[in-house]
Design a protein around this motif. Sequence first.
Motif, PDB file in Angstrom:
ATOM      1  N   SER A 146      14.628  -5.850  27.147  1.00 31.04           N
ATOM      2  CA  SER A 146      15.206  -5.611  25.818  1.00 31.04           C
ATOM      3  C   SER A 146      14.175  -5.700  24.701  1.00 31.04           C
ATOM      4  N   GLY A 147      12.932  -6.065  25.033  1.00 34.57           N
ATOM      5  CA  GLY A 147      11.934  -6.320  23.997  1.00 34.57           C
ATOM      6  C   GLY A 147      11.018  -5.146  23.695  1.00 34.57           C
ATOM      7  N   THR A 148       9.917  -5.459  23.047  1.00 33.70           N
ATOM      8  CA  THR A 148       8.916  -4.480  22.637  1.00 33.70           C
ATOM      9  C   THR A 148       7.948  -4.206  23.803  1.00 33.70           C
ATOM     10  N   PRO A 149       7.083  -3.190  23.670  1.00 34.49           N
ATOM     11  CA  PRO A 149       6.068  -2.953  24.710  1.00 34.49           C
ATOM     12  C   PRO A 149       5.183  -4.181  24.967  1.00 34.49           C
ATOM     13  N   ALA A 150       4.773  -4.888  23.904  1.00 37.19           N
ATOM     14  CA  ALA A 150       3.940  -6.078  24.095  1.00 37.19           C
ATOM     15  C   ALA A 150       4.716  -7.159  24.849  1.00 37.19           C
ATOM     16  N   ASP A 151       5.999  -7.314  24.524  1.00 36.06           N
ATOM     17  CA  ASP A 151       6.850  -8.247  25.285  1.00 36.06           C
ATOM     18  C   ASP A 151       6.867  -7.897  26.761  1.00 36.06           C
ATOM     19  N   CYS A 152       6.977  -6.602  27.066  1.00 38.14           N
ATOM     20  CA  CYS A 152       7.049  -6.152  28.464  1.00 38.14           C
ATOM     21  C   CYS A 152       5.837  -6.612  29.263  1.00 38.14           C
ATOM     22  N   VAL A 153       4.654  -6.492  28.660  1.00 39.85           N
ATOM     23  CA  VAL A 153       3.433  -6.906  29.353  1.00 39.85           C
ATOM     24  C   VAL A 153       3.430  -8.415  29.561  1.00 39.85           C
ATOM     25  N   LYS A 154       3.822  -9.160  28.524  1.00 39.55           N
ATOM     26  CA  LYS A 154       3.844 -10.625  28.628  1.00 39.55           C
ATOM     27  C   LYS A 154       4.802 -11.070  29.733  1.00 39.55           C
ATOM     28  N   ILE A 155       6.013 -10.529  29.729  1.00 40.80           N
ATOM     29  CA  ILE A 155       7.030 -10.979  30.673  1.00 40.80           C
ATOM     30  C   ILE A 155       6.695 -10.506  32.096  1.00 40.80           C
TER      31      ILE A 155
END
Lengths: 260, 260
Positions: free
Chosen positions: B75-84
């Motif tokens: 549900s997040g941003t592209p940067a969130d996707c990499v972190k998670i």
Amino acid sequence: MDKEKPLILVTNDDGITAPGIRALIEVMKELGDVIVVAPDSPQSGMGHAITISDTLFCEPVTIKENYKHKEFSCSGTPADCVKIATQEILHRKPDLCVSGINHGSNSSINVIYSGTMSAAVEAGIEGIPAIGFSLLDYSLTADFEPSKKFVKAITRKVLKQGLPKGVVLNVNLPKLQSSEIKGIKVCRQANAHWEEEFDKRTNPQGRDYYWLSGRFVNKDKGEDTDEWALANGFVSVVPVQFDLTAHHFMDDLNNWELND
Amino acid sequence: MDKEKPLILVTNDDGITAPGIRALIEVMKELGDVIVVAPDSPQSGMGHAITISDTLFCEPVTIKENYKHKEFSCSGTPADCVKIATQEILHRKPDLCVSGINHGSNSSINVIYSGTMSAAVEAGIEGIPAIGFSLLDYSLTADFEPSKKFVKAITRKVLKQGLPKGVVLNVNLPKLQSSEIKGIKVCRQANAHWEEEFDKRTNPQGRDYYWLSGRFVNKDKGEDTDEWALANGFVSVVPVQFDLTAHHFMDDLNNWELND
């Protein structure tokens, strides 16, 4: 407006009612004619987001009775605020754009995630001298008094000297009393990063979700960095550019012979 | 997973069902073991936003029947996707992170606003070699076929050579047939910008609102820029860094004597 006074655009990412922008407005009123265009709600961590798939509202607001018709509340991001200010409100470039004072650090790698700095960078892209200010205190009740004289000194210099094309300033202020602050130091961005941690929970419907948190890790021990300056009682000033080209790697990359 | 194959994290900013990421997955499956963690909805223009004031959902999805349990919708941003992806799904760093193929250009100053590139930069910050790919065609029905061989060639080189710490690649592909593309060119980011225009309208309740639009202006005529390369039929490769320090301005800034 008085033609001899510089026109200063003030914005932030904590929202137009945050104490940090109030402190910044107070300092800027001593230096020029102030116009405020800031987000209607907190926008921390927005990076350089812009609103392209949604509508934007931007309307005059009165936060303080003695200062009406010069403040505008915008439904968008900090970068949106700068764009709409120059195009729709001022119909010209201001002489300076200042952003902040942010409640919390934007030193080292935080510059990348920072809404405060995205406003300054957006102004820089538009050719407006710009500075982002951040205090190393996340509290809503943070004391901005000790910061004011440094904010004023740095802003004065920028108004006098200007900034080269393609450069804006990232200023971070330590959480210290005036007497404890040792001075202002020009620095490079420390090579630090966040080690993410996700707090996993389950909602009442049984669906898992996460809260992003993390731990700041600085392995860069250089005494020329912003992290060093702040840890040692200085105000840090990092000149920031938005030409992201890694020029030092161009030759190597050309030697890769990508067309073979 | 096969230990000899590199583990490749694929993400984007147009959302997990976009044709561009489907094309990228197809190429990456030829080069390694693929895991997809991408936003559940379009995130264009999100810059380097991260989700710190809201919850994140991230769940396995099946977009293609023959490829289940390796794709996650976030549900997040592209940067969130990499972190998670690295913290919660893989529990280790992938060998490579690729983002895209974006529907639309991320050349020159667009790198700043780009969700596609923010994912690549986030991976770079975490020490993962990373590439963002963008096709100069905003259409949902864009033809990604001519891009594939260049995406594959560049990715292969990065898997072989690695990338220096602090550098990721920004690759843009012209909207041309395979036979018309002249090759791959290493470039610097063109010094271009957007001249904003706001389309002001009034909603049914009588409240004014705006749509952000704009006109891309490139006054940088350098033949070493990404804009030049793309306009002349080349695939552009710009090495991008996230140390934003304007090192060339440090000496001048020190001469300002900010402490006087």
